[in-house]
Write an enzyme that holds these catalytic residues in place. Structure first.
Site, PDB file in Angstrom:
ATOM      1  N   SER A   1       4.667   0.551   1.421  1.00 33.13           N
ATOM      2  CA  SER A   1       6.005   0.318   0.563  1.00 33.13           C
ATOM      3  C   SER A   1       6.023   1.629  -0.225  1.00 33.13           C
ATOM      4  CB  SER A   1       5.628  -0.937  -0.229  1.00 33.13           C
ATOM      5  OG  SER A   1       4.567  -0.900  -0.793  1.00 33.13           O
TER       6      SER A   1
ATOM      7  N   LYS B   1      -8.555   1.875   2.304  1.00 36.73           N
ATOM      8  CA  LYS B   1      -7.677   1.914   3.191  1.00 36.73           C
ATOM      9  C   LYS B   1      -7.515   3.163   4.217  1.00 36.73           C
ATOM     10  CE  LYS B   1      -4.707  -0.713   0.136  1.00 36.73           C
ATOM     11  NZ  LYS B   1      -3.723  -0.783  -0.688  1.00 36.73           N
TER      12      LYS B   1
ATOM     13  N   GLY C   1      -5.739   6.264   7.827  1.00 37.37           N
ATOM     14  CA  GLY C   1      -5.165   5.330   6.890  1.00 37.37           C
ATOM     15  C   GLY C   1      -4.355   4.254   7.640  1.00 37.37           C
TER      16      GLY C   1
ATOM     17  N   THR D   1       0.758  -1.308   0.110  1.00 36.42           N
ATOM     18  CA  THR D   1      -0.049   0.147   0.059  1.00 36.42           C
ATOM     19  C   THR D   1       0.757   1.266  -0.089  1.00 36.42           C
ATOM     20  OG1 THR D   1      -1.851   0.945   0.882  1.00 36.42           O
ATOM     21  CG2 THR D   1      -0.365   0.226   2.494  1.00 36.42           C
TER      22      THR D   1
END
Length: 189
Positions: free
Chosen positions: A132, A41, A53, A9
Site C-alpha cells: 500500500s 517482511k 520481500g 506494508t
C-alpha cells in the site's frame, strides 16, 4: 488474485552502484487494527545471494518464500528462472493460486516483482516497490536517485521507506533493510 493494492506494508528494492538493497516497514495489520509493529517482511535467500520481500497475507508470503527458495535451489540461484517457475506454479496450482501476496525479489543482477497472476516485471529504473505504501516509496526513491546521486542503494531504500511511513497509514517507521553487498541488516525505531 485481486489486482487491488495489498494493504499493510511497504517493500522497496533498489539496485545502484553494484549493490542491491531491499527494505520494508514492520507494521502488520488485521483489517484496520495494528497487530504487530516489528514484523520481518524481507529476508535473504539462497545463501544470502537473493533478497525477497512480501506484501499481502503473512501466511501466504511464508508459503511463497519457501516455494521460491526451492526454485532457487532447483535452478542454481538463477533468479529469473526461479521467478518464472514460481509464477507458473502460482498461477496454475489449485492451492497456490488462492494466495494473495506480491513478492519483490532481487540479486546483484536484477530486481523483479512476481505476482500470482503470472506477472514477472523487471522495472526499467532498478527500483521495485510493492504494498500500500509502494507508490509513495517508489516516487521518493525516483526523486532521490535523480537529485541525490551520492546516495547508496541502502540509503535510498531507508529514506524512501521513511517517506512512505509519513504518508501511508498501513506503513510504520520500524524498518528492516537488507543488502547483498555486505550482508548487513539495519533496524530503525
Amino acid at each position: 488474485m485481486s489486482e487491488a493494492i495489498l494493504h499493510g506494508t511497504t517493500v522497496i528494492g533498489v539496485r545502484r552502484g553494484g549493490k542491491v538493497a531491499l527494505g520494508s516497514d514492520g507494521q502488520a495489520t488485521l483489517g484496520d487494527i495494528v497487530m504487530k509493529h516489528k514484523a520481518q517482511k524481507v529476508r535473504r535467500l539462497f545463501e544470502g545471494k537473493v533478497l525477497a520481500g512480501f506484501a499481502g497475507s503473512t501466511a501466504d508470503a511464508f508459503t511463497l518464500f519457501e516455494r521460491f527458495e526451492e526454485k532457487l535451489q532447483q535452478y542454481g540461484g538463477n533468479l529469473v528462472r526461479a521467478a518464472v517457475e514460481l509464477a507458473k506454479d502460482w498461477r496454475t496450482d489449485r492451492y497456490l493460486r488462492r494466495l494473495e501476496a506480491l513478492l519483490a525479489v532481487g540479486s546483484n543482477e536484477r530486481l523483479l516483482l512476481i505476482s500470482g497472476s503470472g506477472d514477472i516485471i523487471e522495472p526499467d529504473d532498478d527500483i521495485v516497490a510493492i504494498g500500500s505504501g509502494g507508490p509513495y516509496a517508489l516516487a521518493a526513491a525516483r526523486a532521490m536517485i535523480k537529485h541525490a546521486p551520492q546516495l547508496t542503494a541502502k540509503e535510498v531504500v531507508t529514506d524512501a521507506l521513511g517517506v512512505a511511513a509519513d504518508i501511508c497509514v498501513y506503513t510504520n517507521s520500524f524498518l528492516t533493510v537488507v543488502e547483498i553487498d555486505n550482508q548487513s541488516t539495519t533496524h530503525n525505531n
